[in-house]
Design a protein around this motif. Structure first.
Motif, PDB file in Angstrom:
ATOM      1  N   PHE A  16     -32.513 -22.964 -55.973  1.00 27.91           N
ATOM      2  CA  PHE A  16     -32.683 -22.901 -57.420  1.00 27.91           C
ATOM      3  C   PHE A  16     -32.339 -21.521 -57.988  1.00 27.91           C
ATOM      4  CE2 PHE A  16     -35.757 -26.283 -56.162  1.00 27.91           C
ATOM      5  CZ  PHE A  16     -35.044 -27.340 -56.693  1.00 27.91           C
ATOM      6  N   ILE A  17     -31.789 -20.652 -57.139  1.00 19.59           N
ATOM      7  CA  ILE A  17     -31.406 -19.297 -57.554  1.00 19.59           C
ATOM      8  C   ILE A  17     -29.892 -19.131 -57.542  1.00 19.59           C
ATOM      9  CG2 ILE A  17     -31.576 -16.849 -56.969  1.00 19.59           C
ATOM     10  CD1 ILE A  17     -34.280 -17.534 -55.625  1.00 19.59           C
ATOM     11  N   ASP A  18     -29.241 -19.634 -56.498  1.00 25.35           N
ATOM     12  CA  ASP A  18     -27.805 -19.469 -56.307  1.00 25.35           C
ATOM     13  C   ASP A  18     -27.040 -20.454 -57.194  1.00 25.35           C
ATOM     14  OD1 ASP A  18     -25.182 -19.271 -55.402  1.00 25.35           O
ATOM     15  OD2 ASP A  18     -25.750 -19.190 -53.292  1.00 25.35           O
ATOM     16  N   SER A  19     -26.152 -19.946 -58.017  1.00 22.09           N
ATOM     17  CA  SER A  19     -25.401 -20.801 -58.943  1.00 22.09           C
ATOM     18  C   SER A  19     -24.498 -21.795 -58.206  1.00 22.09           C
ATOM     19  CB  SER A  19     -24.576 -19.951 -59.905  1.00 22.09           C
ATOM     20  OG  SER A  19     -23.639 -19.170 -59.185  1.00 22.09           O
ATOM     21  N   ALA A  20     -24.174 -21.532 -56.945  1.00 18.95           N
ATOM     22  CA  ALA A  20     -23.338 -22.455 -56.170  1.00 18.95           C
ATOM     23  C   ALA A  20     -24.029 -23.811 -55.989  1.00 18.95           C
ATOM     24  CB  ALA A  20     -23.007 -21.860 -54.817  1.00 18.95           C
ATOM     25  N   PHE A  21     -25.348 -23.828 -56.039  1.00 20.76           N
ATOM     26  CA  PHE A  21     -26.086 -25.076 -55.864  1.00 20.76           C
ATOM     27  C   PHE A  21     -26.241 -25.864 -57.165  1.00 20.76           C
ATOM     28  CE2 PHE A  21     -27.834 -23.205 -51.872  1.00 20.76           C
ATOM     29  CZ  PHE A  21     -27.506 -24.242 -51.026  1.00 20.76           C
ATOM     30  N   GLU A  22     -25.992 -25.243 -58.308  1.00 25.32           N
ATOM     31  CA  GLU A  22     -26.232 -25.904 -59.597  1.00 25.32           C
ATOM     32  C   GLU A  22     -25.507 -27.237 -59.725  1.00 25.32           C
ATOM     33  OE1 GLU A  22     -25.287 -23.137 -62.714  1.00 25.32           O
ATOM     34  OE2 GLU A  22     -27.024 -21.873 -62.265  1.00 25.32           O
ATOM     35  N   SER A  23     -24.226 -27.261 -59.366  1.00 23.93           N
ATOM     36  CA  SER A  23     -23.460 -28.502 -59.501  1.00 23.93           C
ATOM     37  C   SER A  23     -23.932 -29.563 -58.511  1.00 23.93           C
ATOM     38  CB  SER A  23     -21.962 -28.244 -59.351  1.00 23.93           C
ATOM     39  OG  SER A  23     -21.684 -27.667 -58.100  1.00 23.93           O
ATOM     40  N   VAL A  24     -24.377 -29.151 -57.326  1.00 20.60           N
ATOM     41  CA  VAL A  24     -24.892 -30.108 -56.334  1.00 20.60           C
ATOM     42  C   VAL A  24     -26.172 -30.752 -56.853  1.00 20.60           C
ATOM     43  CG1 VAL A  24     -25.768 -30.378 -53.973  1.00 20.60           C
ATOM     44  CG2 VAL A  24     -23.876 -28.808 -54.413  1.00 20.60           C
ATOM     45  N   VAL A  25     -27.090 -29.927 -57.355  1.00 17.53           N
ATOM     46  CA  VAL A  25     -28.359 -30.443 -57.888  1.00 17.53           C
ATOM     47  C   VAL A  25     -28.103 -31.372 -59.068  1.00 17.53           C
ATOM     48  CG1 VAL A  25     -30.535 -29.803 -59.013  1.00 17.53           C
ATOM     49  CG2 VAL A  25     -29.695 -28.455 -57.083  1.00 17.53           C
ATOM     50  N   LYS A  26     -27.247 -30.944 -59.979  1.00 13.29           N
ATOM     51  CA  LYS A  26     -26.947 -31.755 -61.161  1.00 13.29           C
ATOM     52  C   LYS A  26     -26.335 -33.097 -60.758  1.00 13.29           C
ATOM     53  CE  LYS A  26     -24.402 -31.639 -65.507  1.00 13.29           C
ATOM     54  NZ  LYS A  26     -23.451 -30.898 -66.334  1.00 13.29           N
ATOM     55  N   PHE A  36     -32.498 -44.572 -53.349  1.00 12.27           N
ATOM     56  CA  PHE A  36     -31.972 -43.344 -52.753  1.00 12.27           C
ATOM     57  C   PHE A  36     -32.291 -42.139 -53.624  1.00 12.27           C
ATOM     58  CE2 PHE A  36     -29.026 -46.695 -51.283  1.00 12.27           C
ATOM     59  CZ  PHE A  36     -29.339 -46.636 -49.928  1.00 12.27           C
ATOM     60  N   LYS A  37     -33.075 -41.254 -53.089  1.00 13.98           N
ATOM     61  CA  LYS A  37     -33.456 -40.038 -53.802  1.00 13.98           C
ATOM     62  C   LYS A  37     -32.989 -38.820 -53.009  1.00 13.98           C
ATOM     63  CE  LYS A  37     -36.219 -41.670 -57.101  1.00 13.98           C
ATOM     64  NZ  LYS A  37     -35.789 -41.686 -58.457  1.00 13.98           N
ATOM     65  N   SER A  38     -32.288 -37.939 -53.678  1.00 15.46           N
ATOM     66  CA  SER A  38     -31.936 -36.658 -53.077  1.00 15.46           C
ATOM     67  C   SER A  38     -33.056 -35.683 -53.396  1.00 15.46           C
ATOM     68  CB  SER A  38     -30.612 -36.154 -53.643  1.00 15.46           C
ATOM     69  OG  SER A  38     -29.567 -37.045 -53.285  1.00 15.46           O
ATOM     70  N   THR A  39     -33.294 -34.739 -52.484  1.00 14.00           N
ATOM     71  CA  THR A  39     -34.371 -33.773 -52.696  1.00 14.00           C
ATOM     72  C   THR A  39     -33.863 -32.353 -52.468  1.00 14.00           C
ATOM     73  OG1 THR A  39     -35.132 -33.948 -50.399  1.00 14.00           O
ATOM     74  CG2 THR A  39     -36.180 -35.406 -52.020  1.00 14.00           C
ATOM     75  N   PHE A  40     -34.565 -31.398 -53.059  1.00 12.90           N
ATOM     76  CA  PHE A  40     -34.215 -29.994 -52.956  1.00 12.90           C
ATOM     77  C   PHE A  40     -35.486 -29.206 -52.680  1.00 12.90           C
ATOM     78  CE2 PHE A  40     -31.121 -32.221 -55.399  1.00 12.90           C
ATOM     79  CZ  PHE A  40     -29.927 -31.767 -54.872  1.00 12.90           C
ATOM     80  N   HIS A  41     -35.442 -28.393 -51.633  1.00  8.77           N
ATOM     81  CA  HIS A  41     -36.626 -27.664 -51.179  1.00  8.77           C
ATOM     82  C   HIS A  41     -36.304 -26.173 -51.107  1.00  8.77           C
ATOM     83  CE1 HIS A  41     -38.260 -31.582 -49.813  1.00  8.77           C
ATOM     84  NE2 HIS A  41     -36.981 -31.837 -49.598  1.00  8.77           N
ATOM     85  N   GLU A  42     -37.211 -25.341 -51.630  1.00  7.75           N
ATOM     86  CA  GLU A  42     -36.988 -23.894 -51.647  1.00  7.75           C
ATOM     87  C   GLU A  42     -37.375 -23.208 -50.342  1.00  7.75           C
ATOM     88  OE1 GLU A  42     -37.501 -21.884 -55.720  1.00  7.75           O
ATOM     89  OE2 GLU A  42     -39.032 -23.467 -55.655  1.00  7.75           O
ATOM     90  N   SER A  43     -37.798 -23.976 -49.356  1.00 10.28           N
ATOM     91  CA  SER A  43     -38.137 -23.415 -48.052  1.00 10.28           C
ATOM     92  C   SER A  43     -37.980 -24.531 -47.020  1.00 10.28           C
ATOM     93  CB  SER A  43     -39.574 -22.884 -48.041  1.00 10.28           C
ATOM     94  OG  SER A  43     -40.481 -23.945 -48.254  1.00 10.28           O
ATOM     95  N   PHE A  44     -38.139 -24.179 -45.760  1.00  5.28           N
ATOM     96  CA  PHE A  44     -38.094 -25.211 -44.738  1.00  5.28           C
ATOM     97  C   PHE A  44     -39.428 -25.938 -44.769  1.00  5.28           C
ATOM     98  CE2 PHE A  44     -38.677 -26.907 -40.456  1.00  5.28           C
ATOM     99  CZ  PHE A  44     -37.562 -27.727 -40.408  1.00  5.28           C
TER     100      PHE A  44
END
Length: 190
Positions: A16-26, A36-44
């Motif tokens: 949620f910090i690196d702009s390279a991930f913005e398009s993937v999350v969106k 089917f749900k995609s998830t995003f985690h800020e840690s392991f």
């Protein structure tokens, strides 16, 4: 990756910090459904990864039990920059299960790290491919990458291929370990 993956699960301190991930999350959020749900985690988050593996296992079992003709759903696990989490060092973890049993469950695991030796040997021995950019020190190059691949070619030849693959800015060496013999490419081009 939508044509080949039903869902994407990202584990990264910078998701949620690196702009390279913005398009993937969106993209993932606009394609989520009830199934089917995609998830995003800020840690392991090992419990979350175990739940993803269990859900995928159940989905595959159900399709096989019903003798479904539908293609098996594929799930992408992306782990980025987690060398400091401890998850990559242990041989008994959800991450190890992704590499050992993942192919049977339709799980693809991509692991991005700056230090190969930080990854468990069990995971490294199950890599399908490696992308190698210019490394910052000779120890990581020789004791890590070249040593890992030294059963394929002598270290001197591997070193020459590494130099060819990484001499241009932003260039990398791609090693396809699923081919027999393994293939070495500069980027994906030559």
């Amino acid at each position: 990756y939508k044509p080949c993956c039903s869902e994407i699960h990202v584990f990264s301190h910078s998701v949620f910090i690196d702009s390279a991930f913005e398009s993937v999350v969106k993209f993932a959020k606009t394609h989520d459904t009830d199934e089917f749900k995609s998830t995003f985690h800020e840690s392991f988050d090992e419990p979350a990864l175990l739940a993803i593996i269990a859900k995928q296992r159940d989905r595959i079992k159900e399709l096989k039990l019903n003798k479904s003709k539908k293609p098996l759903p594929q799930c992408l696990i992306l782990l980025d920059d987690l060398a400091d989490s401890g998850a990559m060092h242990t041989t008994v973890s959800a991450l190890t299960s992704c590499y050992v049993r993942g192919r049977h469950l339709g799980l693809s695991t991509w692991l991005s790290t700056q230090k190969l030796s930080a990854i468990s040997p069990i995971c490294r021995s199950n890599f399908a491919f490696i992308l190698i950019w210019g490394l910052r020190n000779r120890k990581e190059l020789y004791d890590g990458v070249l040593h890992e691949l030294s059963n394929i070619h002598p270290i001197e030849i591997l070193h020459e291929m590494y130099k060819m693959g990484t001499e241009e800015p932003h260039s990398f060496l791609f090693v396809n370990l699923r081919k027999s013999p393994p293939e070495f490419w500069i980027r994906f081009e030559e």
